[in-house]
Design a protein around this motif. Structure first.
Motif, PDB file in Angstrom:
ATOM      1  N   TYR A 344       0.840  -1.188   0.000  1.00  0.00           N
ATOM      2  CA  TYR A 344       0.000   0.000   0.000  1.00  0.00           C
ATOM      3  C   TYR A 344       0.877   1.241   0.000  1.00  0.00           C
ATOM      4  CZ  TYR A 344      -2.812  -3.654   2.073  1.00  0.00           C
ATOM      5  OH  TYR A 344      -3.427  -4.834   2.342  1.00  0.00           O
ATOM      6  N   TYR A 345       0.319   2.329  -0.422  1.00  0.00           N
ATOM      7  CA  TYR A 345       1.051   3.580  -0.389  1.00  0.00           C
ATOM      8  C   TYR A 345       0.065   4.732  -0.420  1.00  0.00           C
ATOM      9  CZ  TYR A 345       0.039   3.482  -5.321  1.00  0.00           C
ATOM     10  OH  TYR A 345      -0.605   3.415  -6.516  1.00  0.00           O
ATOM     11  N   ARG A 346       0.558   5.876  -0.100  1.00  0.00           N
ATOM     12  CA  ARG A 346      -0.325   7.039  -0.027  1.00  0.00           C
ATOM     13  C   ARG A 346      -0.668   7.557  -1.416  1.00  0.00           C
ATOM     14  NH1 ARG A 346       1.384  10.420   5.337  1.00  0.00           N
ATOM     15  NH2 ARG A 346       1.828   8.636   6.658  1.00  0.00           N
ATOM     16  N   GLU A 347      -1.822   8.204  -1.471  1.00  0.00           N
ATOM     17  CA  GLU A 347      -2.285   8.748  -2.735  1.00  0.00           C
ATOM     18  C   GLU A 347      -1.250   9.737  -3.273  1.00  0.00           C
ATOM     19  OE1 GLU A 347      -6.327  10.739  -4.603  1.00  0.00           O
ATOM     20  OE2 GLU A 347      -6.037  10.602  -2.429  1.00  0.00           O
ATOM     21  N   GLY A 348      -0.945   9.603  -4.554  1.00  0.00           N
ATOM     22  CA  GLY A 348       0.034  10.470  -5.174  1.00  0.00           C
ATOM     23  C   GLY A 348       1.417   9.867  -5.216  1.00  0.00           C
ATOM     24  N   SER A 349       1.642   8.794  -4.461  1.00  0.00           N
ATOM     25  CA  SER A 349       2.944   8.138  -4.487  1.00  0.00           C
ATOM     26  C   SER A 349       3.041   7.237  -5.698  1.00  0.00           C
ATOM     27  CB  SER A 349       3.137   7.310  -3.209  1.00  0.00           C
ATOM     28  OG  SER A 349       4.262   6.479  -3.317  1.00  0.00           O
ATOM     29  N   SER A 350       4.263   7.045  -6.179  1.00  0.00           N
ATOM     30  CA  SER A 350       4.470   6.176  -7.344  1.00  0.00           C
ATOM     31  C   SER A 350       4.950   4.801  -6.941  1.00  0.00           C
ATOM     32  CB  SER A 350       5.495   6.809  -8.291  1.00  0.00           C
ATOM     33  OG  SER A 350       6.732   6.973  -7.615  1.00  0.00           O
ATOM     34  N   GLY A 351       5.063   4.538  -5.632  1.00  0.00           N
ATOM     35  CA  GLY A 351       5.599   3.260  -5.185  1.00  0.00           C
ATOM     36  C   GLY A 351       4.589   2.141  -5.272  1.00  0.00           C
ATOM     37  N   ASN A 352       5.090   0.918  -5.395  1.00  0.00           N
ATOM     38  CA  ASN A 352       4.246  -0.261  -5.396  1.00  0.00           C
ATOM     39  C   ASN A 352       5.139  -1.473  -5.238  1.00  0.00           C
ATOM     40  OD1 ASN A 352       1.714  -1.603  -5.653  1.00  0.00           O
ATOM     41  ND2 ASN A 352       2.355  -2.275  -7.665  1.00  0.00           N
ATOM     42  N   GLU A 353       4.567  -2.574  -4.830  1.00  0.00           N
ATOM     43  CA  GLU A 353       5.344  -3.795  -4.665  1.00  0.00           C
ATOM     44  C   GLU A 353       5.857  -4.276  -6.013  1.00  0.00           C
ATOM     45  OE1 GLU A 353       4.686  -8.138  -2.624  1.00  0.00           O
ATOM     46  OE2 GLU A 353       3.095  -7.214  -3.792  1.00  0.00           O
ATOM     47  N   THR A 354       7.179  -4.355  -6.140  1.00  0.00           N
ATOM     48  CA  THR A 354       7.799  -4.810  -7.380  1.00  0.00           C
ATOM     49  C   THR A 354       8.970  -5.726  -7.056  1.00  0.00           C
ATOM     50  OG1 THR A 354       9.278  -2.892  -7.445  1.00  0.00           O
ATOM     51  CG2 THR A 354       7.196  -2.720  -8.665  1.00  0.00           C
ATOM     52  N   THR A 355       9.393  -6.480  -8.054  1.00  0.00           N
ATOM     53  CA  THR A 355      10.581  -7.322  -7.929  1.00  0.00           C
ATOM     54  C   THR A 355      11.593  -6.896  -8.975  1.00  0.00           C
ATOM     55  OG1 THR A 355       9.420  -9.230  -7.004  1.00  0.00           O
ATOM     56  CG2 THR A 355      11.484  -9.667  -8.151  1.00  0.00           C
ATOM     57  N   SER A 356      12.787  -6.537  -8.508  1.00  0.00           N
ATOM     58  CA  SER A 356      13.887  -6.211  -9.410  1.00  0.00           C
ATOM     59  C   SER A 356      14.704  -7.466  -9.675  1.00  0.00           C
ATOM     60  CB  SER A 356      14.783  -5.127  -8.803  1.00  0.00           C
ATOM     61  OG  SER A 356      14.067  -3.924  -8.622  1.00  0.00           O
ATOM     62  N   ILE A 357      15.157  -7.613 -10.904  1.00  0.00           N
ATOM     63  CA  ILE A 357      15.929  -8.789 -11.316  1.00  0.00           C
ATOM     64  C   ILE A 357      17.241  -8.318 -11.923  1.00  0.00           C
ATOM     65  CG2 ILE A 357      15.914 -10.915 -12.669  1.00  0.00           C
ATOM     66  CD1 ILE A 357      12.728  -9.849 -13.022  1.00  0.00           C
ATOM     67  N   VAL A 358      18.351  -8.818 -11.429  1.00  0.00           N
ATOM     68  CA  VAL A 358      19.660  -8.490 -11.984  1.00  0.00           C
ATOM     69  C   VAL A 358      20.229  -9.756 -12.616  1.00  0.00           C
ATOM     70  CG1 VAL A 358      21.947  -7.554 -11.531  1.00  0.00           C
ATOM     71  CG2 VAL A 358      20.005  -6.773 -10.185  1.00  0.00           C
ATOM     72  N   LYS A 359      20.711  -9.635 -13.838  1.00  0.00           N
ATOM     73  CA  LYS A 359      21.206 -10.779 -14.606  1.00  0.00           C
ATOM     74  C   LYS A 359      22.719 -10.706 -14.778  1.00  0.00           C
ATOM     75  CE  LYS A 359      20.791 -12.885 -19.240  1.00  0.00           C
ATOM     76  NZ  LYS A 359      20.127 -12.765 -20.568  1.00  0.00           N
ATOM     77  N   THR A 397       3.169 -13.019  -7.089  1.00  0.00           N
ATOM     78  CA  THR A 397       1.886 -12.684  -6.481  1.00  0.00           C
ATOM     79  C   THR A 397       1.898 -11.192  -6.178  1.00  0.00           C
ATOM     80  OG1 THR A 397       1.553 -14.865  -5.494  1.00  0.00           O
ATOM     81  CG2 THR A 397       0.350 -13.034  -4.514  1.00  0.00           C
ATOM     82  N   ARG A 398       0.799 -10.547  -6.473  1.00  0.00           N
ATOM     83  CA  ARG A 398       0.705  -9.107  -6.291  1.00  0.00           C
ATOM     84  C   ARG A 398      -0.534  -8.782  -5.471  1.00  0.00           C
ATOM     85  NH1 ARG A 398      -0.246  -5.172 -11.409  1.00  0.00           N
ATOM     86  NH2 ARG A 398      -0.254  -3.153 -10.356  1.00  0.00           N
ATOM     87  N   GLY A 399      -0.395  -7.913  -4.474  1.00  0.00           N
ATOM     88  CA  GLY A 399      -1.535  -7.545  -3.653  1.00  0.00           C
ATOM     89  C   GLY A 399      -1.591  -8.322  -2.358  1.00  0.00           C
ATOM     90  N   ASP A 400      -2.690  -8.181  -1.648  1.00  0.00           N
ATOM     91  CA  ASP A 400      -2.855  -8.751  -0.316  1.00  0.00           C
ATOM     92  C   ASP A 400      -3.942  -9.812  -0.335  1.00  0.00           C
ATOM     93  OD1 ASP A 400      -3.600  -9.207   2.428  1.00  0.00           O
ATOM     94  OD2 ASP A 400      -2.503  -7.382   2.925  1.00  0.00           O
ATOM     95  N   LEU A 401      -3.619 -10.957   0.241  1.00  0.00           N
ATOM     96  CA  LEU A 401      -4.536 -12.092   0.241  1.00  0.00           C
ATOM     97  C   LEU A 401      -5.850 -11.785   0.943  1.00  0.00           C
ATOM     98  CD1 LEU A 401      -4.633 -15.092  -0.625  1.00  0.00           C
ATOM     99  CD2 LEU A 401      -3.789 -15.681   1.648  1.00  0.00           C
ATOM    100  N   PHE A 402      -5.815 -10.913   1.969  1.00  0.00           N
ATOM    101  CA  PHE A 402      -7.007 -10.670   2.782  1.00  0.00           C
ATOM    102  C   PHE A 402      -7.441  -9.197   2.782  1.00  0.00           C
ATOM    103  CE2 PHE A 402      -5.001 -14.416   4.842  1.00  0.00           C
ATOM    104  CZ  PHE A 402      -5.993 -15.331   4.525  1.00  0.00           C
TER     105      PHE A 402
END
Length: 663
Positions: A344-359, A397-402
């Motif tokens: 979750y994040y506050r309105e106006g924020s650009s953050g979100n749950e993500t996964t970064s991958i380095v190869k 998986t993205r988001g919250d189960l409950f």
């Protein structure tokens, strides 16, 4: 619900502690707002992710540039001192606390034409470090901080050949290749300093104890007298290791134990290392360390390689700013991932749950940066990733189960060799989360769960257009999926019972009660209609197996149908009173099965290292014992089981106990 989804063939799980940390921090923030009389927390907004192009790794321009990135990091510092107390220069810092038409390959083959089993690995040709290995004659294992080498076959000659302790080094995992053995573990150097008084207050010394990851290459040409030929010490915590050909690759996470505002030189931040008994020095120059823009660092990842021949050759290393959580390796490339919260994040924020991958590209011990990518959500474990015919596939998986405001969904993303996202399949099993994934060639098999187990079969033959072929809904779920053959897959997890409307209504949650350990054999030959061909349930609620969290504990030989499952069994004594009732512990050991398509799971017998049921009678909510079987392997006609305190030999056919060797 747990589902198995079948998809057409393609060309070739978030951590609980992290969730609790986020929840705790959120609660603290809310309490602070309430106490200060500030306005309530802003509305939660669900972030809409758009596919992103790959981002190249950049290097810091200077030491000052690295320091500024460290100071300005939005990630929390591991530890912060007050009153300008810093570590002495030159001391190592404390690390962080803790085929066929489908392109299917026999990645689950643990024998590969040999008459003995090897470690159960994810990718054929890519060995994984473990607590026990065998070369078909001898067994090499680590137990209670010691390296033990035993003559294993023939059973009449079985005995301990050497038992080696290392003082301030505690081995945890190992590789064996010819006459060389490589140990990974933790090293320590005592550097106690007295507490000091400042303005009448006691101040903790900056470095009461220094710890680091240690790799020790050993000459085992004389099994009775293994000899260290090279020692590598690197500040930080050991993550994992792979061996490809003659080279071992291992990964270290380091978070500096230092106050961020007090950093004055890059050497106070950069991880330290040494070879042999030399002095510790920075693992890299500041301008050689890479990062993923935009930069926000508080830790480092170092990837190293060492030859498994001679004295190991020169240590090859590559350091990037960031941290690693999961790792996947193919014979040619290595991928390290890091998932970021919050959900979750506050309105106006650009953050979100993500996964970064380095190869990184791997070749003959060399490690070359090969780019990075990013996808939404978090992944479960290494089996959530795969590489096939130049494409990298990842399930998240993205988001919250409950949380209905940000409901969970499950997704697959396909990235090309340059780490650009080229294909995606989103929105699988809304309101559930991934419990297991297995990529097999051009297919992906995914199990999600909330009340029942959907097994999805997913087609990845067109990387730009993944699609669901079919799914199967059954009670329970699978924590681990293992290939049986091209059209059949083994699932190991838990049986489950719907909690019922009264429980779900009163708790406001839609869920199921998990029960005993379940093994199932799925038939996916008809991809649109996968089916559960056979299943067996062991014990009642409270039954558990290390295989559910560590695939290396699983033993399966496709040629003979031998399947060995270490398990702690709990059974309800008397009448069952509720679906969430736990059983009493009655057994710990290994269940030995014969598995076939025709007959399913046929129990050959059980093996245990306990000589009475007294330890089970004394157990409480949990069962622990130094004779609990953790691993099994076979050499010809003998089954070997390992616990912390003994190596036991049983006849593979009759399961008659042959002998036990104290460790």
């Amino acid at each position: 619900m747990c589902e198995l989804i079948c998809v057409k063939p393609l060309n070739r799980n978030v951590m609980f502690s992290a969730l609790m940390t986020v929840a705790l921090l959120s609660c603290v923030a809310l309490l602070a707002i309430s106490a200060s009389g500030s306005k309530p927390f802003e509305p939660i907004v669900y972030y809409q992710w758009q596919p992103q192009d790959a981002v190249g790794l950049e290097t810091f321009k200077s030491g000052t540039d690295l320091i500024e990135a460290f100071r300005n990091s939005t990630e929390p510092a591991y530890w912060e001192y007050a009153d300008d107390v810093r570590s002495p220069a030159g001391m190592p810092m404390l690390g962080t606390a803790p085929a066929a038409s489908t392109g299917w390959s026999k990645a689950g083959d643990m024998t590969a034409g040999k008459d003995y089993s090897t470690t159960n690995v994810q990718v054929a040709g890519v060995d994984e470090a473990d607590i026990i290995k065998t070369d078909g004659s001898n067994i090499y294992l680590v137990s209670n901080g010691r390296l033990i080498i035993a003559k294993a076959y023939p059973p009449g000659d079985a005995k301990i050949l050497s038992n080696t302790s290392f003082g301030n080094f505690t081995p945890n995992e190992l590789f064996v290749s010819g006459d060389r053995l490589l140990l990974f573990g933790s090293g320590r150097e005592d550097s106690y300093e007295p507490w000091v008084r400042v303005d009448g207050k006691s101040i903790m010394p900056p470095r009461p104890l220094s710890s680091f990851t240690s790799a020790r290459l050993m000459d085992i040409s004389d099994l009775s007298n293994p000899r260290v030929v090279k020692t590598i010490d690197i500040e930080g915590n050991y993550m994992t290791a792979r061996m490809i050909g003659d080279y071992a690759y291992f990964v270290i996470n380091t978070r500096p134990y230092i106050a961020r505002p007090e950093v004055k030189t890059p050497d106070e931040i950069i991880p330290l290392y040494r070879v042999g008994s030399g002095d510790f020095q920075p693992v890299a120059e500041a301008t050689d360390i890479r990062y993923i823009p935009p930069r926000s660092i508080s830790s480092f990842v170092t990837i190293c390689s060492l030859s498994m021949k001679g004295d190991g050759g020169d240590l090859v290393k590559e350091t990037i700013a960031g941290s690693g959580q999961e790792l996947y390796a193919s014979p040619d490339n290595l991928y390290i991932t890091k998932s970021s919260s919050p959900y979750y994040y506050r309105e106006g924020s650009s953050g979100n749950e993500t996964t970064s991958i380095v190869k990184f590209h791997l070749s003959g011990g060399q490690i070359t940066s090969a780019g990075s990518g990013k996808v939404p959500g978090h992944l479960l474990n290494q089996f959530s990733m795969d590489e096939h015919e130049g494409y990298f596939r990842i399930a998240t998986t993205r988001g919250d189960l409950f949380d209905d405001r940000n409901p969970s969904t499950n997704n697959i993303y396909v990235l090309d060799s340059a780490m650009n996202t080229v294909g995606s399949l989103e929105g699988l099993a809304p309101g559930e989360k991934i419990y297991s994934t297995r990529f097999m060639g051009s297919r992906c098999y995914m199990v999600t769960f909330k009340k029942v187990d959907p097994l999805f079969v997913i087609d990845l033959s067109d990387p730009r257009n993944p699609k669901v072929l079919g799914k199967l809904k059954i009670p329970g779920y699978s924590d681990y999926l293992h290939p049986y053959d091209e059209t059949h897959i083994i699932g190991i997890g838990k049986e489950a019972i719907d909690a019922g409307e009264d429980k779900t209504s009163s708790r406001g949650l839609d869920f199921a009660w998990y029960q005993g350990v379940k093994m199932a054999l799925f038939d996916v030959s008809d991809v649109e209609h996968p089916k559960e061909l056979h299943k067996v349930v062991i014990g009642d609620r409270g039954t558990d197996s290390p295989v559910l969290t560590d695939h290396r504990a699983f033993l399966f030989d496709r040629n003979t149908g031998l399947l060995v499952l270490p398990v702690t069994v709990a059974e309800i004594q008397g009448e069952r009173t509720s679906d969430n009732q736990y059983g009493d512990f009655v057994f710990q050991g290994a269940y030995v099965y014969d598995l076939s398509l025709a007959n399913g799971f046929v129990l050959r017998g059980k093996v245990t290292q306990y000589e009475s049921d007294e330890p089970f009678k004394k157990s409480g909510l949990y069962f622990h014992g130094d004779r609990s079987i953790m691993r099994s392997l076979f050499i010809k006609d003998v089954l070997y089981t390992m616990s912390q305190s003994r190596l036991q030999l049983n006849d593979l056919d009759t399961l008659e106990k042959l002998r036990a060797i104290a460790l």
